[in-house]
Design an enzyme around this catalytic site. Structure first.
Site, PDB file in Angstrom:
ATOM      1  N   LYS A  35     -18.199 -12.377  47.055  1.00 24.88           N
ATOM      2  CA  LYS A  35     -18.458 -13.801  46.818  1.00 24.88           C
ATOM      3  C   LYS A  35     -17.972 -14.255  45.446  1.00 24.88           C
ATOM      4  CE  LYS A  35     -22.198 -14.826  50.010  1.00 24.88           C
ATOM      5  NZ  LYS A  35     -22.396 -13.576  50.777  1.00 24.88           N
TER       6      LYS A  35
ATOM      7  N   GLU B 106     -24.839 -24.596  48.650  1.00 23.79           N
ATOM      8  CA  GLU B 106     -25.871 -24.292  49.638  1.00 23.79           C
ATOM      9  C   GLU B 106     -26.079 -22.786  49.627  1.00 23.79           C
ATOM     10  OE1 GLU B 106     -22.724 -24.251  50.314  1.00 23.79           O
ATOM     11  OE2 GLU B 106     -22.540 -22.394  51.468  1.00 23.79           O
TER      12      GLU B 106
ATOM     13  N   SER C 252     -18.059  -5.227  51.911  1.00 23.13           N
ATOM     14  CA  SER C 252     -18.136  -6.519  51.225  1.00 23.13           C
ATOM     15  C   SER C 252     -19.166  -6.571  50.107  1.00 23.13           C
ATOM     16  CB  SER C 252     -18.410  -7.624  52.243  1.00 23.13           C
ATOM     17  OG  SER C 252     -19.574  -7.318  53.004  1.00 23.13           O
TER      18      SER C 252
HETATM   19  C1  LIG Z   1     -22.453 -13.376  52.145  1.00 21.19           C
HETATM   20  C2  LIG Z   1     -22.034 -12.042  52.516  1.00 21.19           C
HETATM   21  C3  LIG Z   1     -21.340 -11.791  53.728  1.00 21.19           C
HETATM   22  C4  LIG Z   1     -21.075 -12.844  54.765  1.00 21.19           C
HETATM   23  O1  LIG Z   1     -20.219 -13.863  54.363  1.00 21.19           O
HETATM   24  P1  LIG Z   1     -18.707 -13.975  54.872  1.00 21.19           P
HETATM   25  O2  LIG Z   1     -18.324 -15.351  54.472  1.00 21.19           O
HETATM   26  O3  LIG Z   1     -18.697 -13.770  56.345  1.00 21.19           O
HETATM   27  O4  LIG Z   1     -17.930 -12.935  54.155  1.00 21.19           O
HETATM   28  C5  LIG Z   1     -20.916 -10.511  53.979  1.00 21.19           C
HETATM   29  N1  LIG Z   1     -21.169  -9.503  53.126  1.00 21.19           N
HETATM   30  C6  LIG Z   1     -21.840  -9.691  51.974  1.00 21.19           C
HETATM   31  C7  LIG Z   1     -22.096  -8.524  51.075  1.00 21.19           C
HETATM   32  C8  LIG Z   1     -22.303 -10.962  51.628  1.00 21.19           C
HETATM   33  O5  LIG Z   1     -22.972 -11.142  50.490  1.00 21.19           O
END
Ligand SMILES: *Cc1c(COP(=O)(O)O)cnc(C)c1O
Length: 387
Positions: A89, A111, A372
């Site tokens: 993010k 948001e 992620s």
């Molecule tokens: C917010 C988040 C997601 C989901 O958001 P996407 O927009 O689909 O990437 C996935 N993994 C993590 C670690 C997050 O914080």
């Protein structure tokens, strides 16, 4: 993945379905981003420098020996968990924070559902000296007390939203409302590849760094070859979009993994929400349904429009993972590699574990999976679920 059409469409998805009052704000934003994103712009130079010196890019690609042995496929992890704040993010909010300065604005609204994008936005606002207001469903402020506190520590104001179901989709509506009333001074820092044009395109471009790096790193490691399979989890779809952008013109099979209880592609119907046309979870009367997942970050009832397009075009496939296999996959990675993933990417991993075992992914394949985020934020919840 290229640019959407002039009216922001990816095939029949996307667009800008908004009240007249919001259209000029989107047009201004599109023009500002288009100028900023020109090749070799000063904006790009500053964005890249901040990603390097503040966020810790490039993140490594980890060749997972013990997990690969366990699954019979070679697993390479793109380590977004190692960025500042612990997820992809940061790539988006640094870009949008810089763009706010570029537009001569002094205030960010955002948001948040689980709170992660709120914390990321508050981080960028602090870094750039911007005022920050985060809209969060009242239900979510109670569920995510610690993230509310983090946002406050970072100097942001958190406004609980009491309309509708008091969750993420209502927070998006309130943030849009604030934006239209204060557009002279305010930028709306949207958290994923969703919403009206230009957001799905802009956020994908800001996350593209992740996929571009991963592709280079794979080629360096694999003697110039690309992985056979590329997989990422999908909430709104930003980490997956950034990942896919790096591999869409290779032969790699692209797989997005949604939460079983929030599967917009699998169980959704095309419709309009938050300014875009995309697959959405809705009932036969068009009422938006609540998505459910053990991972609060994946419980958005829709999906970014470009994913709907990639799904219909057959370039990417979208699978699901359920809570139990997600918890098992999380523990498997922890025990084989010493990495505790966030619950969101544990969905991607859970699908891979299943696919490797049932032969959907052939033995000996090479798989690039985007990790992620890190699991610290979910430790309490995992502890409760495993008790
Ligand atoms: C917010 C988040 C997601 C989901 O958001 P996407 O927009 O689909 O990437 C996935 N993994 C993590 C670690 C997050 O914080």
């Amino acid at each position: 993945m290229g640019e959407p059409s002039a009216d922001g469409r990816f095939g029949s998805f996307g667009g800008r379905f908004l009240p007249e009052s919001l259209v000029p704000a989107c047009q201004e934003l599109e023009a500002a981003f288009r100028a900023a994103w020109a090749p070799d712009s000063a904006f790009r130079t500053r964005y890249r420098a901040l990603l390097a010196d503040y966020a810790g890019r490039p993140t490594p690609l980890t060749d997972c020996e013990r997990l690969s042995e366990e699954l019979g496929v070679r697993v390479l992890l793109k380590r977004e968990d190692l960025t500042h704040t612990g997820s992809h993010k940061i790539n988006n909010v640094i870009g949008q924070g810089l763009l706010t300065l570029e537009m001569g604005k002094s205030r960010l609204v955002a948001e948040t559902g689980a709170g992660q994008h709120g914390v990321a936005s508050a981080t960028a606002a602090a870094l750039f000296g911007l005022e920050c207001v985060v809209y969060m469903g009242e239900v979510d402020t109670e569920r995510q007390e610690l993230n509310v506190f983090r946002m406050k520590l970072l100097g942001a104001e958190v406004r609980p939203v009491t309309s509708g179901s008091r969750t993420l989709k209502d927070a998006v509506n309130e943030a849009l409302r604030d934006w239209v009333a204060s557009v002279e001074t305010t930028h709306y820092c949207l958290g994923s590849v969703m919403g009206p044009h230009p957001y799905p395109w802009m956020v994908r471009e800001l996350q593209r760094i992740l996929g571009d790096e991963a592709r280079e790193q794979c080629r360096a490691l694999l003697g110039g070859a690309d992985p056979d399979v590329v997989v990422a989890c999908v909430g709104g779809g930003s980490n997956a979009a950034g990942t896919f952008a790096g591999f869409v013109d290779t032969q790699a099979r692209l797989v997005g993994v949604e939460a079983a209880g929030g599967s917009a592609i699998g169980r959704g119907i095309p419709g309009v929400l938050h300014g875009m046309r995309s697959y959405l979870l809705q009932d036969e009367w068009g009422q938006i349904l609540e998505a459910h997942s053990i991972s609060a970050g994946l419980d958005y009832p829709g999906i970014g429009p470009e994913h709907s397009y990639l799904a219909d075009a057959g370039r990417a496939t979208y699978e699901v993972a359920g809570d139990e296999e997600v918890l098992a996959a999380l523990q498997l990675l922890a025990r084989t590699e010493g990495i505790i993933p966030a619950l969101e990417p544990a969905h991607a991993l859970a699908w891979l574990v299943r696919a490797a075992r049932d032969g959907t992914v052939a033995a000996g394949s090479t798989v690039m999976l985007t990790l992620s985020g890190r699991g610290d934020k979910d430790a309490e919840q995992v502890m409760a679920a495993l008790r």
